[in-house]
Design a protein around this motif. Structure first.
Motif, PDB file in Angstrom:
ATOM      1  N   ILE A 198      -9.525 -12.643  52.474  1.00 46.86           N
ATOM      2  CA  ILE A 198      -8.285 -13.307  52.904  1.00 46.86           C
ATOM      3  C   ILE A 198      -7.952 -14.482  51.979  1.00 46.86           C
ATOM      4  O   ILE A 198      -6.808 -14.637  51.531  1.00 46.86           O
ATOM      5  N   LEU A 199      -8.945 -15.293  51.680  1.00 52.35           N
ATOM      6  CA  LEU A 199      -8.697 -16.471  50.847  1.00 52.35           C
ATOM      7  C   LEU A 199      -8.303 -16.091  49.422  1.00 52.35           C
ATOM      8  O   LEU A 199      -7.366 -16.666  48.859  1.00 52.35           O
ATOM      9  N   THR A 200      -9.004 -15.124  48.825  1.00 54.18           N
ATOM     10  CA  THR A 200      -8.654 -14.729  47.457  1.00 54.18           C
ATOM     11  C   THR A 200      -7.302 -14.030  47.412  1.00 54.18           C
ATOM     12  O   THR A 200      -6.548 -14.197  46.449  1.00 54.18           O
ATOM     13  N   SER A 201      -6.985 -13.267  48.447  1.00 51.53           N
ATOM     14  CA  SER A 201      -5.697 -12.576  48.486  1.00 51.53           C
ATOM     15  C   SER A 201      -4.549 -13.572  48.530  1.00 51.53           C
ATOM     16  O   SER A 201      -3.585 -13.472  47.763  1.00 51.53           O
ATOM     17  N   VAL A 202      -4.645 -14.535  49.445  1.00 52.98           N
ATOM     18  CA  VAL A 202      -3.597 -15.551  49.572  1.00 52.98           C
ATOM     19  C   VAL A 202      -3.502 -16.372  48.291  1.00 52.98           C
ATOM     20  O   VAL A 202      -2.404 -16.607  47.758  1.00 52.98           O
ATOM     21  N   GLY A 203      -4.646 -16.795  47.763  1.00 54.57           N
ATOM     22  CA  GLY A 203      -4.636 -17.639  46.576  1.00 54.57           C
ATOM     23  C   GLY A 203      -4.067 -16.948  45.357  1.00 54.57           C
ATOM     24  O   GLY A 203      -3.165 -17.469  44.693  1.00 54.57           O
ATOM     25  N   ALA A 204      -4.573 -15.755  45.056  1.00 51.54           N
ATOM     26  CA  ALA A 204      -4.130 -15.050  43.851  1.00 51.54           C
ATOM     27  C   ALA A 204      -2.660 -14.664  43.935  1.00 51.54           C
ATOM     28  O   ALA A 204      -1.891 -14.866  42.986  1.00 51.54           O
ATOM     29  N   ALA A 205      -2.248 -14.102  45.073  1.00 49.20           N
ATOM     30  CA  ALA A 205      -0.873 -13.624  45.203  1.00 49.20           C
ATOM     31  C   ALA A 205       0.131 -14.782  45.138  1.00 49.20           C
ATOM     32  O   ALA A 205       1.146 -14.702  44.430  1.00 49.20           O
ATOM     33  N   LEU A 206      -0.137 -15.873  45.859  1.00 48.90           N
ATOM     34  CA  LEU A 206       0.822 -16.978  45.898  1.00 48.90           C
ATOM     35  C   LEU A 206       0.922 -17.680  44.547  1.00 48.90           C
ATOM     36  O   LEU A 206       2.017 -18.044  44.112  1.00 48.90           O
ATOM     37  N   ILE A 207      -0.187 -17.868  43.866  1.00 48.01           N
ATOM     38  CA  ILE A 207      -0.132 -18.545  42.574  1.00 48.01           C
ATOM     39  C   ILE A 207       0.612 -17.693  41.545  1.00 48.01           C
ATOM     40  O   ILE A 207       1.484 -18.183  40.819  1.00 48.01           O
ATOM     41  N   MET A 208       0.297 -16.401  41.486  1.00 47.65           N
ATOM     42  CA  MET A 208       0.948 -15.553  40.497  1.00 47.65           C
ATOM     43  C   MET A 208       2.448 -15.430  40.766  1.00 47.65           C
ATOM     44  O   MET A 208       3.269 -15.559  39.857  1.00 47.65           O
ATOM     45  N   LEU A 209       2.823 -15.169  42.011  1.00 44.18           N
ATOM     46  CA  LEU A 209       4.248 -15.031  42.336  1.00 44.18           C
ATOM     47  C   LEU A 209       4.967 -16.368  42.231  1.00 44.18           C
ATOM     48  O   LEU A 209       6.120 -16.432  41.794  1.00 44.18           O
ATOM     49  N   GLY A 210       4.291 -17.452  42.616  1.00 45.30           N
ATOM     50  CA  GLY A 210       4.900 -18.770  42.518  1.00 45.30           C
ATOM     51  C   GLY A 210       5.196 -19.149  41.078  1.00 45.30           C
ATOM     52  O   GLY A 210       6.293 -19.622  40.752  1.00 45.30           O
ATOM     53  N   LEU A 211       4.238 -18.918  40.192  1.00 46.27           N
ATOM     54  CA  LEU A 211       4.450 -19.228  38.770  1.00 46.27           C
ATOM     55  C   LEU A 211       5.577 -18.388  38.176  1.00 46.27           C
ATOM     56  O   LEU A 211       6.347 -18.866  37.339  1.00 46.27           O
ATOM     57  N   SER A 212       5.682 -17.133  38.606  1.00 50.71           N
ATOM     58  CA  SER A 212       6.720 -16.264  38.052  1.00 50.71           C
ATOM     59  C   SER A 212       8.116 -16.671  38.516  1.00 50.71           C
ATOM     60  O   SER A 212       9.107 -16.305  37.890  1.00 50.71           O
ATOM     61  N   LEU A 213       8.201 -17.432  39.616  1.00 52.23           N
ATOM     62  CA  LEU A 213       9.505 -17.869  40.136  1.00 52.23           C
ATOM     63  C   LEU A 213       9.957 -19.201  39.539  1.00 52.23           C
ATOM     64  O   LEU A 213      11.107 -19.599  39.736  1.00 52.23           O
ATOM     65  N   PHE A 214       9.069 -19.905  38.838  1.00 52.73           N
ATOM     66  CA  PHE A 214       9.454 -21.169  38.210  1.00 52.73           C
ATOM     67  C   PHE A 214      10.551 -20.950  37.182  1.00 52.73           C
ATOM     68  O   PHE A 214      10.535 -19.990  36.419  1.00 52.73           O
ATOM     69  N   GLY A 215      11.515 -21.865  37.177  1.00 56.46           N
ATOM     70  CA  GLY A 215      12.556 -21.825  36.164  1.00 56.46           C
ATOM     71  C   GLY A 215      13.657 -20.827  36.431  1.00 56.46           C
ATOM     72  O   GLY A 215      14.619 -20.755  35.678  1.00 56.46           O
ATOM     73  N   GLY A 216      13.553 -20.060  37.504  1.00 59.13           N
ATOM     74  CA  GLY A 216      14.576 -19.077  37.830  1.00 59.13           C
ATOM     75  C   GLY A 216      15.549 -19.601  38.878  1.00 59.13           C
ATOM     76  O   GLY A 216      15.502 -20.763  39.281  1.00 59.13           O
ATOM     77  N   HIS A 217      16.440 -18.723  39.313  1.00 60.99           N
ATOM     78  CA  HIS A 217      17.471 -19.125  40.273  1.00 60.99           C
ATOM     79  C   HIS A 217      17.433 -18.276  41.543  1.00 60.99           C
ATOM     80  O   HIS A 217      18.373 -18.311  42.335  1.00 60.99           O
ATOM     81  N   LEU A 218      16.335 -17.540  41.731  1.00 65.07           N
ATOM     82  CA  LEU A 218      16.252 -16.678  42.915  1.00 65.07           C
ATOM     83  C   LEU A 218      15.996 -17.479  44.177  1.00 65.07           C
ATOM     84  O   LEU A 218      16.488 -17.131  45.255  1.00 65.07           O
ATOM     85  N   VAL A 219      15.209 -18.555  44.065  1.00 63.44           N
ATOM     86  CA  VAL A 219      14.869 -19.397  45.220  1.00 63.44           C
ATOM     87  C   VAL A 219      14.922 -20.855  44.784  1.00 63.44           C
ATOM     88  O   VAL A 219      14.843 -21.166  43.587  1.00 63.44           O
ATOM     89  N   PRO A 220      15.032 -21.807  45.731  1.00 67.82           N
ATOM     90  CA  PRO A 220      14.939 -23.221  45.367  1.00 67.82           C
ATOM     91  C   PRO A 220      13.591 -23.513  44.713  1.00 67.82           C
ATOM     92  O   PRO A 220      12.571 -22.910  45.064  1.00 67.82           O
ATOM     93  N   GLN A 221      13.568 -24.440  43.752  1.00 64.38           N
ATOM     94  CA  GLN A 221      12.346 -24.691  42.998  1.00 64.38           C
ATOM     95  C   GLN A 221      11.229 -25.294  43.839  1.00 64.38           C
ATOM     96  O   GLN A 221      10.057 -25.296  43.425  1.00 64.38           O
ATOM     97  N   SER A 222      11.550 -25.790  45.030  1.00 62.15           N
ATOM     98  CA  SER A 222      10.494 -26.275  45.923  1.00 62.15           C
ATOM     99  C   SER A 222       9.631 -25.126  46.443  1.00 62.15           C
ATOM    100  O   SER A 222       8.460 -25.331  46.787  1.00 62.15           O
ATOM    101  N   VAL A 223      10.203 -23.917  46.501  1.00 62.28           N
ATOM    102  CA  VAL A 223       9.464 -22.768  47.033  1.00 62.28           C
ATOM    103  C   VAL A 223       8.295 -22.373  46.128  1.00 62.28           C
ATOM    104  O   VAL A 223       7.153 -22.260  46.600  1.00 62.28           O
ATOM    105  N   PRO A 224       8.507 -22.159  44.813  1.00 65.02           N
ATOM    106  CA  PRO A 224       7.345 -21.828  43.979  1.00 65.02           C
ATOM    107  C   PRO A 224       6.310 -22.939  43.907  1.00 65.02           C
ATOM    108  O   PRO A 224       5.112 -22.663  43.798  1.00 65.02           O
ATOM    109  N   ILE A 225       6.751 -24.194  43.972  1.00 66.24           N
ATOM    110  CA  ILE A 225       5.790 -25.301  43.981  1.00 66.24           C
ATOM    111  C   ILE A 225       4.902 -25.221  45.213  1.00 66.24           C
ATOM    112  O   ILE A 225       3.669 -25.337  45.129  1.00 66.24           O
ATOM    113  N   LEU A 226       5.520 -24.990  46.374  1.00 66.13           N
ATOM    114  CA  LEU A 226       4.757 -24.873  47.624  1.00 66.13           C
ATOM    115  C   LEU A 226       3.818 -23.671  47.577  1.00 66.13           C
ATOM    116  O   LEU A 226       2.663 -23.755  48.021  1.00 66.13           O
ATOM    117  N   MET A 227       4.294 -22.552  47.023  1.00 73.32           N
ATOM    118  CA  MET A 227       3.448 -21.364  46.916  1.00 73.32           C
ATOM    119  C   MET A 227       2.212 -21.645  46.060  1.00 73.32           C
ATOM    120  O   MET A 227       1.090 -21.264  46.422  1.00 73.32           O
TER     121      MET A 227
END
Length: 462
Positions: A198-227
């Motif tokens: 559970i911990l590795t799943s949450v950690g790996a998925a949120l960090i990878m998806l969060g980093l990929s959302l940085f600099g884009g316009h799909l979501v507010p930039q606070s969302v990838p930071i929180l992820m």
């Protein structure tokens, strides 16, 4: 046919399918982005979604192979990958496409790592380097065929067809695995570390998806930071958890083995650099230099020819110079070869571009053969599943980080230079950065003993 040849070639069917899919997709990204009404850089989310799925499910692949049988999991994973490919072809939005890529990643998470476990348990250590070389031969055909085929289909037909070419290769792999691969089961397999999963799943998925959302316009930039913050907390909690339980999902204590440490940690820095290339190079050729997808594909596949040549002589190089020297010197050559992609412009001759891309395949291929082989130099065969899970997770997340870092540098370069759209001049800083990551692996490899991996290079020809 001996197991040291037959088994790697069968597992290579899976690698062929996965590598061809990745290279075909990379060539088609600009056209796919236009069809889905997205910016081409935004499509890095589709690449990182695949890697996020790898990060979630690779940790349990070794346990599942030990518990349910390596052949059973291997064939099931191929079916899941094929199903994800079909759904990719049917996607009509960014969300559905990313979801289908995530499903593909679930299949890939168990397909290739379990294949490596099968090889590690099917051959002797003296045969391992040769087996790894045979494994990569069919896998290298994917990068050779993928870019020009993907470019041809995208330019003259439609990108949806590129995902359907996986199906016949999947069927072939299913048949061969069922007939020739033994269903290895570990009778004393440790219980599954559910909390760790559970911990590795949450950690790996949120960090990878969060980093990929940085600099884009799909979501507010606070969302990838929180992820990323939540993901980092989850991974920190797992680090503490893994030190307290006897059978953690990912056993970081294995990294005390010098050869495995060099393979995983030094290899991760190298893979960050190389992981960016399938995303960055086709984008630079098409969006920067104005080539068609087919023209870009014919150039991109040159690196695969370089890889094929080097893998044929890799064993001879290792026997002569050893793992430590080869890893250190070759990482520098590979870094300069990747950074050289940054000199491409609309005025660079086609043959010069192809020659540089060719060399960009030669040196990374040697590095991969070294890294993948030395990981198993000093472990027992019963630990192959745990080692494969740990190494594969870190390696795949490194490749995904490469895509993310390249995308962020490209966006920053575009913003700083004030260009309204992506242009040729935006790409060179990204190529320089990924080259530096390869060179950064040298100090880690330098900590290896001079005779590291000696047993792997004894007693067989190149």
């Amino acid at each position: 046919m001996p197991p040291s040849l037959l088994v790697p070639l069968i597992v290579g069917c899976a690698l062929f399918m996965e590598n061809m899919d990745a290279t075909v997709l990379a060539t088609a990204l600009p056209a796919l982005a236009r069809d889905l009404n997205q910016d081409p850089i935004t499509l890095k989310l589709a690449l990182t979604a695949y890697v996020a799925a790898l990060g979630v499910f690779i940790p349990v692949s070794g346990w599942m192979a030990d518990k349910l049988g390596a052949r059973t999991i291997f064939r099931s994973a191929m079916l899941v990958f094929m199903g994800g490919s079909i759904l990719c072809a049917l996607s009509n939005s960014l969300f559905t496409f990313v979801a289908a890529r995530f499903l593909q990643g679930i299949g890939g998470a168990m397909m290739v790592p379990v294949g490596r476990v099968i090889i590690a348990r099917s051959v002797t250590k003296a045969e391992l380097v040769k087996a790894v070389s045979y494994l990569t031969l069919p896998a290298l055909v994917g990068p050779v065929v993928g870019p020009p085929l993907g470019g041809f289909i995208t330019t003259y037909f439609h990108w949806r067809w590129i995902f359907l070419i996986n199906i016949p290769f999947c069927m072939l792999g299913l048949y061969l695995a069922g007939r020739f691969i033994e269903n290895f089961v570990e009778p004393d397999a440790a219980p599954l570390d559910v909390k760790g999963f559970i911990l590795t799943s949450v950690g790996a998925a949120l960090i990878m998806l969060g980093l990929s959302l940085f600099g884009g316009h799909l979501v507010p930039q606070s969302v990838p930071i929180l992820m990323c913050v939540i993901g980092a907390i989850a991974l920190a909690m797992y680090w503490r958890h893994a030190a307290r339980v006897p059978h953690p999902l990912l056993d970081f204590r294995l990294l005390k083995i010098p050869t495995l440490h060099a393979s995983v940690m030094g290899g991760s820095l190298f893979r960050i650099g190389l992981g960016a290339v399938p995303f960055l190079l086709p984008l630079a050729l098409q969006e920067g230099l104005g080539m068609t997808a087919f023209e870009a594909g014919t150039i991109t596949c040159a690196s695969a020819f370089g890889s094929l040549f080097m893998r044929l002589i890799a064993t001879s190089v290792l026997r002569r110079y050893g793992f430590r020297t080869t890893l250190m010197v070759n990482a520098v050559f590979a870094g300069f070869a990747l950074a050289a992609y940054g000199i491409f412009s609309a005025h660079t001759p086609y043959l010069l571009i192809a020659a540089i891309v060719l060399m960009g395949g030669v040196f990374p291929a040697l590095q991969f053969t070294c890294l993948n082989s030395i990981a198993y130099a000093d472990i027992d065969s019963r630990d192959a599943g745990r080692v494969t899970s740990l190494a594969s997770v870190i390696q795949q997340l490194s490749l995904g980080m490469g895509v993310t870092i390249a995308g962020l540098v490209l966006q920053a370069s575009n913003y700083i230079q004030g260009h309204a759209t992506i242009v040729e001049a935006d790409f060179w800083p990204a190529f320089v950065v990924i080259g530096l990551f390869s060179i950064a692996s040298v100090p880690v490899s330098g900590k290896l003993p001079r005779n590291a991996g000696l047993e792997l290079t004894r007693g067989h020809a190149g």
